[in-house]
Design a protein around this motif. Structure first.
Motif: not given
Length: 177
Positions: A110, A113, A116-117
């Motif tokens: 996470r 992530t 990246h997000r």
């Protein structure tokens, strides 16, 4: 490959801050004297980022990051403010994407992530830019610089003598590979 305090000091030399700050880091350990070390939350978050962006082949990341950040942030207060602001942005991203107050509370998948997000990997580093650009500049790129400016990190990518590290007598006594 284990990152060492020597690697962190070599990275500081590459960043041009090995003089007084490197000595301060060593002195703090030797006699318990304290300067203005970075906040524990800053080191924890930077370590959490390093654990997801560094190659799996390296170990001893927490000690390396703490030593590097201590020297880097003690020597440059303006950079310290930028790193602390970028760490706060990471916490805001974690709250927005996963409803947790701190980035370090996420597991490694996470945490990656979140980067990246938030488009941290796609934005150009800019100390005066938006949140993702500042995170890229002050946290991600600074940590990657530290890794690859160290002898151990340089060896991972085939850089025998990273900037600030002369490589020792063996390096200049033999011909190029």
């Amino acid at each position: 490959m284990e990152l060492t305090r020597r690697d962190a000091l070599a990275a500081l030399a590459g960043a041009g801050v090995v003089g007084a700050s490197g000595a301060a880091v060593l002195r703090r350990d030797a006699d318990g004297a304290t300067g203005e070390p970075p906040a524990a939350e800053t080191v924890e978050t930077a370590t959490a980022v390093a654990e997801v962006i560094y190659p799996a082949a390296v170990s001893n990341v927490p000690e390396f990051v703490e030593t590097y950040l201590s020297g880097r942030l003690e020597a440059r207060p303006e950079h310290r403010a930028g790193v602390e602001g970028a760490v706060a942005e990471l916490d805001r991203f974690a709250d927005a994407f996963y409803d947790v107050p701190r980035y370090v509370d996420l597991d490694a998948d996470r945490r990656l992530t979140v980067l990246h997000r938030a488009n941290v990997d796609e934005n150009d580093p800019d100390p005066d830019g938006g949140p993702a650009e500042r995170v890229r500049y002050y946290v991600v790129n600074d940590l990657l610089f530290a890794l690859y400016a160290s002898p151990t990190g340089g060896e991972l990518v085939g850089i025998e003598n990273p900037q600030g590290h002369p490589g020792g007598a063996d390096s200049y006594q033999r011909g190029p590979k």
